[in-house]
Design a protein around this motif. Structure first.
Motif, PDB file in Angstrom:
ATOM      1  N   ALA A  27       7.217   9.709   5.037  1.00  0.00           N
ATOM      2  CA  ALA A  27       7.817  10.350   3.867  1.00  0.00           C
ATOM      3  C   ALA A  27       6.718  10.960   3.009  1.00  0.00           C
ATOM      4  CB  ALA A  27       8.618   9.332   3.067  1.00  0.00           C
ATOM      5  N   PHE A  28       7.124  11.890   2.170  1.00  0.00           N
ATOM      6  CA  PHE A  28       6.232  12.427   1.158  1.00  0.00           C
ATOM      7  C   PHE A  28       6.622  11.834  -0.195  1.00  0.00           C
ATOM      8  CE2 PHE A  28       5.298  15.918   4.148  1.00  0.00           C
ATOM      9  CZ  PHE A  28       3.914  15.969   4.003  1.00  0.00           C
ATOM     10  N   ARG A  29       5.628  11.285  -0.875  1.00  0.00           N
ATOM     11  CA  ARG A  29       5.792  10.893  -2.270  1.00  0.00           C
ATOM     12  C   ARG A  29       4.913  11.847  -3.074  1.00  0.00           C
ATOM     13  NH1 ARG A  29       5.373   4.721  -3.717  1.00  0.00           N
ATOM     14  NH2 ARG A  29       7.354   4.855  -2.567  1.00  0.00           N
ATOM     15  N   ARG A  30       5.575  12.669  -3.868  1.00  0.00           N
ATOM     16  CA  ARG A  30       4.896  13.826  -4.468  1.00  0.00           C
ATOM     17  C   ARG A  30       4.351  14.685  -3.324  1.00  0.00           C
ATOM     18  NH1 ARG A  30       3.689   9.318  -7.302  1.00  0.00           N
ATOM     19  NH2 ARG A  30       1.668   9.087  -6.279  1.00  0.00           N
ATOM     20  N   ASP A  31       3.037  14.885  -3.239  1.00  0.00           N
ATOM     21  CA  ASP A  31       2.483  15.681  -2.139  1.00  0.00           C
ATOM     22  C   ASP A  31       1.656  14.836  -1.194  1.00  0.00           C
ATOM     23  OD1 ASP A  31       0.462  15.126  -3.911  1.00  0.00           O
ATOM     24  OD2 ASP A  31      -0.392  17.147  -3.892  1.00  0.00           O
ATOM     25  N   GLU A  32       1.862  13.501  -1.238  1.00  0.00           N
ATOM     26  CA  GLU A  32       1.084  12.595  -0.397  1.00  0.00           C
ATOM     27  C   GLU A  32       1.973  11.995   0.691  1.00  0.00           C
ATOM     28  OE1 GLU A  32      -0.857   9.722  -2.834  1.00  0.00           O
ATOM     29  OE2 GLU A  32      -1.720  11.233  -4.186  1.00  0.00           O
ATOM     30  N   LEU A  33       1.501  12.019   1.912  1.00  0.00           N
ATOM     31  CA  LEU A  33       2.232  11.451   3.029  1.00  0.00           C
ATOM     32  C   LEU A  33       2.072   9.937   3.025  1.00  0.00           C
ATOM     33  CD1 LEU A  33       3.894  12.080   5.604  1.00  0.00           C
ATOM     34  CD2 LEU A  33       1.721  12.049   6.860  1.00  0.00           C
ATOM     35  N   ILE A  34       3.196   9.217   3.151  1.00  0.00           N
ATOM     36  CA  ILE A  34       3.146   7.759   3.205  1.00  0.00           C
ATOM     37  C   ILE A  34       3.866   7.286   4.463  1.00  0.00           C
ATOM     38  CG2 ILE A  34       3.029   7.496   0.698  1.00  0.00           C
ATOM     39  CD1 ILE A  34       6.007   6.757   0.719  1.00  0.00           C
ATOM     40  N   GLU A  35       3.538   6.089   4.875  1.00  0.00           N
ATOM     41  CA  GLU A  35       4.177   5.479   6.036  1.00  0.00           C
ATOM     42  C   GLU A  35       4.677   4.103   5.641  1.00  0.00           C
ATOM     43  OE1 GLU A  35       2.553   3.430  10.031  1.00  0.00           O
ATOM     44  OE2 GLU A  35       2.153   5.610   9.932  1.00  0.00           O
ATOM     45  N   ARG A  36       5.924   3.801   5.981  1.00  0.00           N
ATOM     46  CA  ARG A  36       6.511   2.508   5.663  1.00  0.00           C
ATOM     47  C   ARG A  36       7.295   2.011   6.870  1.00  0.00           C
ATOM     48  NH1 ARG A  36       3.489   3.309   2.088  1.00  0.00           N
ATOM     49  NH2 ARG A  36       3.848   3.218  -0.178  1.00  0.00           N
ATOM     50  N   THR A  37       7.522   0.685   6.908  1.00  0.00           N
ATOM     51  CA  THR A  37       8.357   0.091   7.942  1.00  0.00           C
ATOM     52  C   THR A  37       9.658  -0.382   7.316  1.00  0.00           C
ATOM     53  OG1 THR A  37       6.425  -0.629   9.214  1.00  0.00           O
ATOM     54  CG2 THR A  37       8.530  -1.706   9.691  1.00  0.00           C
ATOM     55  N   LEU A  38      10.751   0.138   7.827  1.00  0.00           N
ATOM     56  CA  LEU A  38      12.067  -0.143   7.253  1.00  0.00           C
ATOM     57  C   LEU A  38      12.895  -0.927   8.255  1.00  0.00           C
ATOM     58  CD1 LEU A  38      14.259   2.282   5.223  1.00  0.00           C
ATOM     59  CD2 LEU A  38      15.247   1.185   7.241  1.00  0.00           C
ATOM     60  N   GLN A  39      13.473  -2.046   7.790  1.00  0.00           N
ATOM     61  CA  GLN A  39      14.318  -2.870   8.650  1.00  0.00           C
ATOM     62  C   GLN A  39      15.783  -2.629   8.297  1.00  0.00           C
ATOM     63  OE1 GLN A  39      13.483  -7.082   8.591  1.00  0.00           O
ATOM     64  NE2 GLN A  39      14.690  -7.461  10.434  1.00  0.00           N
ATOM     65  N   LEU A  40      16.521  -2.139   9.273  1.00  0.00           N
ATOM     66  CA  LEU A  40      17.910  -1.769   9.025  1.00  0.00           C
ATOM     67  C   LEU A  40      18.775  -3.000   8.787  1.00  0.00           C
ATOM     68  CD1 LEU A  40      18.406   0.949  11.785  1.00  0.00           C
ATOM     69  CD2 LEU A  40      17.978   1.308   9.346  1.00  0.00           C
TER      70      LEU A  40
END
Length: 601
Positions: free
Chosen positions: A561-574
């Motif tokens: 995802a982008f937060r503002r103009d910075e790319l971030i990576e997260r782990t999401l558990q459905l």
């Protein structure tokens, strides 16, 4: 004391300016103060209307008079010995029901936006000259308003009057080349004005509105509390909203929601529009005349706090659709489908576990009308949960009195004691009086009910009450992001959820609101983040449901995802989608007179 005299003219259509003149025959000897309201009744937010006054000057005869600004909304003129005239210009480009608007095609204003009040003379008679704009383009313009006319042309331009300032600001004015039709409800003339491009089937609209209006007049008892009524609607591409007044309502609706001559069924958008009309019309009794004591009179220079908005907005929200049923606009099942959507909306608001209905009413000024990305986690709507509280109150009274009494009886009693003679008595409902009247009129001790429903964050007893009235209740997972509620047959398999509200974004999916107890929050995602990929695959709002449908509950996905103009990576558990979607349907077997009294089936 002589009447106050106002003159208002659409002066600069392209620039969006009204010119207003106020003449005070007997100004205060020590220097007259004038002021403009900071909010408009019915919309509980400080709006600072004085910010739109772009030029102001005072005169006595032809001589200039010093005019000193005291604060954000008050001015004081130097002492004069004769009449005082104040001239000012108002910028009007608020395309809503709350302010003022002007362009080459249309004009509209609420008095709170354009008419200065005269301190100490708010109870004096007012006269208003509404002047036509100059120029060829505006030659066909007309006026629509419920202000009492004194001497007006066929076009409506001319002189009007009001008994006092409170009445002056409670009759909005529509200007332009609108369409207008008339019908009678219980013998009272009702005008329907529609501004903007449209192809409305007026015959159907008038027929439906007549049924709704007569149902409401007969609920409270004839005669209606006004000599005539005006529905004024501005048509836009995608607008929606309304604001009540003592003998009229200002509405905005989406063009596709109005009825067309070739349509054989009432479409969902039209039912929504009729519900809006019903809501604002019901306010003619409930809030315009039956008022909280905090609004009797309105303190228009500051906030007016009350814990009773659930009763004045929530109960009105309960009756708006119920009146469509009673008027024969809706079938009982259609009504239950709308009720299921309201139940679903409240169920999907985690803030219902944080804020009580009384707190929601009191905090309207700082929370409900100032919502942000965290609002679903922090607050509950006194409109929607208030409507469900009213439903529970109505069914509780009907159940515990064997159908002899209902919420109708409470509303009629409030009308007789507070509303019918409000113009003469000026008596509002005290903060504890509403509950006392309900218990007295119903003959039921409702203290425990009100403690649970109004002063706790516990769940409302909706399901048990509906069951007692022969209505089956279904609570199920949603069938995709567009599922707003309603009964579904067959096996329903729970899908997965990310625990957020989303919107389409050119880059992917924008999280507009993240729920406190959902997967997105636990993954460290926040409102405003734009999701661009799930598990290495590009995603969009249109394919999110299908993209996630192949993953079992508990799956862990890498999200970019982008937060503002910075790319971030997260782990999401459905997580499994929650059973937050309601469906209602009538049981085949009869539920006896209780259900008949409520749904008339």
């Amino acid at each position: 004391m002589s009447a106050l005299h106002y003159r208002i003219r659409p002066a600069d259509l392209a620039g969006h300016y009204f010119d207003v003149t106020l003449t005070i025959a007997e100004p205060a000897a020590d220097g007259q103060i004038v002021w403009l309201p900071v909010w408009i009744p019915g919309s509980y937010l400080i709006r600072e209307f004085a910010r739109n006054i772009t030029g102001i000057a005072a005169y006595s005869g032809k001589q200039p008079v010093e005019l000193r600004k005291l604060d954000k909304h008050r001015w004081q003129a130097a002492p004069v010995t004769g009449p005082l005239t104040i001239e000012y210009r108002v910028y009007a480009f608020d395309l809503s029901v709350r302010g003022a608007y002007l362009d080459e095609m249309r004009g509209f204003f609420n008095g709170t936006s354009v008419f200065l009040a005269v301190a100490g003379q708010e109870s004096q008679r007012c006269e208003v000259d509404i002047a036509a704009p100059r120029g060829e383009a505006a030659r066909q313009w007309r006026v629509a308003t419920t202000l009492p006319a004194v001497k007006v042309k066929d076009s409506g331009f001319g002189r009007y009057r009001a008994r006092n300032y409170d009445e002056l600001i409670d009759h909005p004015v529509e200007l332009g080349t609108f369409d207008q039709e008339t019908f009678k409800a219980c013998g009272v003339p009702h005008d329907v004005v529609i501004a903007g491009r449209h192809r409305t089937d007026f015959k159907r609209l008038k027929k439906d509105l007549k049924k709704i209006c007569e149902a409401q007049i007969r609920l409270f008892g004839e005669p209606a509390p006004f000599e005539r009524y005006l529905f004024m609607t501005m048509v836009t591409g995608d607008g929606y909203g309304g604001l009540e007044h003592r003998a009229s309502t200002a509405l905005i609706t989406s063009r596709p929601d109005l009825p067309l001559a070739h349509e054989t069924e009432r479409k969902a958008g039209y039912i929504q529009y009729l519900g809006l009309c019903s809501h604002e019309y019901f306010h003619s009794w409930n809030v315009k005349r039956i008022k909280p004591a905090a609004y009797a009179p309105y303190p228009l220079d500051r906030e007016a706090y009350t814990r009773l908005l659930w009763a004045f907005e929530g109960i009105t929200s309960y009756y708006d659709d119920l009146m469509l049923l009673r008027a024969g606009i809706l079938t009982p099942q259609q009504y239950l489908d709308l009720l299921a959507q309201t139940l679903t909306g409240v169920e999907r608001t985690p803030g219902r576990r944080q804020q009580t209905l009384e707190e929601a009413s009191l905090d309207a000024w700082v929370k409900y009308y100032r919502q942000d990305e965290n609002s679903p986690n922090a607050l509950v709507s006194y409109y929607t949960k208030g409507a469900l509280a009213a439903l529970c109150l109505d069914l509780t009274i009907r159940q515990r009195t064997g159908g002899v009494r209902s919420l109708d009886d409470v509303m009629r009693a409030l009308w007789q004691r507070f509303g019918r003679d409000f113009d003469r008595q000026g008596l509002g409902v005290g903060e504890t009086e509403w509950e006392a009247v309900a218990s007295e009129v119903s003959g039921v001790d409702l203290k425990a009910f009100f403690d649970q429903v109004l002063r706790s964050t516990g769940e409302l007893p909706v399901a048990d009450l509906l069951d007692a009235f022969g209505v089956d209740v279904q609570q199920r997972p949603p069938l995709g992001g567009s599922d707003k509620g309603g009964w579904r047959s067959g096996t329903i398999v729970a899908g997965v959820s990310i625990g957020a509200r989303i919107a389409a974004d050119p880059a992917g999916i924008k999280l507009t609101q993240v729920f406190d107890d959902g997967p997105a929050r636990e993954a460290g995602l926040a409102a405003g983040d734009v999701l661009i990929a799930f598990d290495g695959l590009r995603t969009s709002a249109s394919n999110l449901d299908s993209a996630l449908s192949g993953y079992p509950v508990g799956s862990k996905l890498v999200v970019h995802a982008f937060r503002r103009d910075e790319l971030i990576e997260r782990t999401l558990q459905l997580q499994a989608a929650r059973s937050d979607t309601w469906g209602l349907r009538l049981r085949d077997e009869t539920a006896g007179s209780l259900r008949f009294g409520w749904l008339a089936v």
